[in-house]
Write an enzyme that holds these catalytic residues in place. Structure first.
Site, PDB file in Angstrom:
ATOM      1  N   TYR A 103       0.826  -1.208   0.000  1.00 21.01           N
ATOM      2  CA  TYR A 103       0.000   0.000   0.000  1.00 21.01           C
ATOM      3  C   TYR A 103       0.862   1.260   0.000  1.00 21.01           C
ATOM      4  CZ  TYR A 103      -3.791  -3.145   1.379  1.00 21.01           C
ATOM      5  OH  TYR A 103      -4.696  -4.172   1.424  1.00 21.01           O
ATOM      6  N   GLY A 226     -12.920 -19.124   6.175  1.00 17.14           N
ATOM      7  CA  GLY A 226     -12.266 -19.393   4.893  1.00 17.14           C
ATOM      8  C   GLY A 226     -13.060 -20.380   4.062  1.00 17.14           C
ATOM      9  N   ASP A 257     -15.103  -9.039   1.695  1.00 12.40           N
ATOM     10  CA  ASP A 257     -16.045  -7.962   1.391  1.00 12.40           C
ATOM     11  C   ASP A 257     -17.260  -8.527   0.659  1.00 12.40           C
ATOM     12  OD1 ASP A 257     -14.059  -6.282   2.435  1.00 12.40           O
ATOM     13  OD2 ASP A 257     -13.146  -6.046   0.453  1.00 12.40           O
TER      14      ASP A 257
END
Length: 317
Positions: A103, A226, A257
């Site tokens: 990032y 998961g 998300d």
């Protein structure tokens, strides 16, 4: 408005070839951010979603705003910040099941969010407020902005949904743990991953960790496991819901998300908790089939086809 969310969205660069980025000279450009991913996922499933943020008043910021608006999400509460830049990040595929993300978001426009950016009437118009643990990690102003949004939601009986979405590199572990527990205590629904739950409470089974979240204040807890699916619990029902198998995980980033969008869409459609979690598992699995954070988010018809084409097993209490 069905769901309002707030947080940072960035431009994503992905190398067109696998391996370390040092050997790449061509990239694809996409738009990605946890909260806007959820908003887009809900919009594709037929719901009204709004996204609050700040973007740099630059070409990347305008690209993001245009893209999210084009996906049917309301961006009327998003500010183009002249004194801030739009954040960027890079995602490289090192091996078939190994990804690395880098990032570049320090001092970004989104990190300049402050409580005044949140319109109380806009929050009050929603059925759900969705927040994550990423936004308060960006700056003190962002932390206060999230608290303000939650305060407005509580005042107007808007259901607060919190996804810890832990980003260890953004802040010290002790501060992260304290803030995430604080936000979880204020939420009605908490959507942690199993590793996030262990970060907050230590070791334990999904049942034990879920009970810790409920002791901390949450009414509903849905724990992501998961590929194994999820474990859920509220006062009326609970249990495990199996995940959906996929032939190949092309890109796992954004699956959580998608899970949140699928889950909220189920609640908005009036499904019970079990069936909402089942839908969440399906959307999360579908996201992994396509490169990019939002490209695999389905429209409702395709989601129903996917769910009907795969058998599941589950265990309820």
């Amino acid at each position: 408005m069905d769901v309002v969310t707030l947080g940072e969205t960035m431009v994503l660069f992905t190398p067109e070839t696998p391996g370390p980025m040092r050997y790449t000279n061509r990239y694809s450009i996409r738009v990605a951010g946890a909260e806007s991913n959820v908003a887009i996922g809900l919009s594709r499933l037929g719901f009204q979603a709004g996204w609050i943020s700040r973007l740099g008043d630059d070409e990347f910021g305008k690209k993001i705003q245009s893209f999210i608006r084009g996906e049917g999400v309301d961006v009327s509460q998003t500010i183009l910040e002249a004194d801030g830049d739009t954040g960027l990040f890079f995602k490289e595929k090192l091996a078939p099941n190994e990804w690395r993300v880098k990032y570049y978001r320090k001092n970004s426009a989104a990190s300049m969010m402050r409580p005044e950016d949140v319109d109380e009437s806009y929050i009050a118009s929603a059925k759900f407020l969705h927040v994550t643990g990423i936004t308060p990690a960006l700056s003190e102003g962002c932390y206060e902005t999230v608290l303000t949004a939650i305060e407005y939601a509580k005042k107007h009986h808007v259901i607060v949904v919190f996804d810890p979405n832990l980003r260890r590199k953004l802040w010290p572990e002790e501060k992260a743990r304290n803030v995430l527990l604080e936000l979880a205590s204020k939420a009605d629904i908490v959507l942690p991953g199993i590793d996030e739950a262990k970060f907050l409470f230590g070791s334990g089974t999904p049942e034990q960790l879920t009970e810790r979240f409920r002791d901390n204040g949450a009414t509903v807890v849905v724990m992501k496991l998961g590929s194994e699916g999820a474990y859920f619990w509220d006062d009326d029902m609970g249990g495990y819901v199996a995940g959906f198998s996929v032939p190949e995980v092309v890109d796992p980033v954004g699956a959580g998300d998608g899970f949140s969008a699928g889950f909220l869409s189920g609640l908005l459609d009036g499904l019970n908790l079990h069936d909402s979690v089942e839908r969440a598992n399906a959307v999360g699995a579908m996201v992994t089939l396509v490169p990019g954070d939002v490209e695999g988010l389905p429209e409702k018809g395709r989601l129903m086809d996917f769910m009907q084409s795969r058998e599941q097993g589950d265990v309820e209490r």
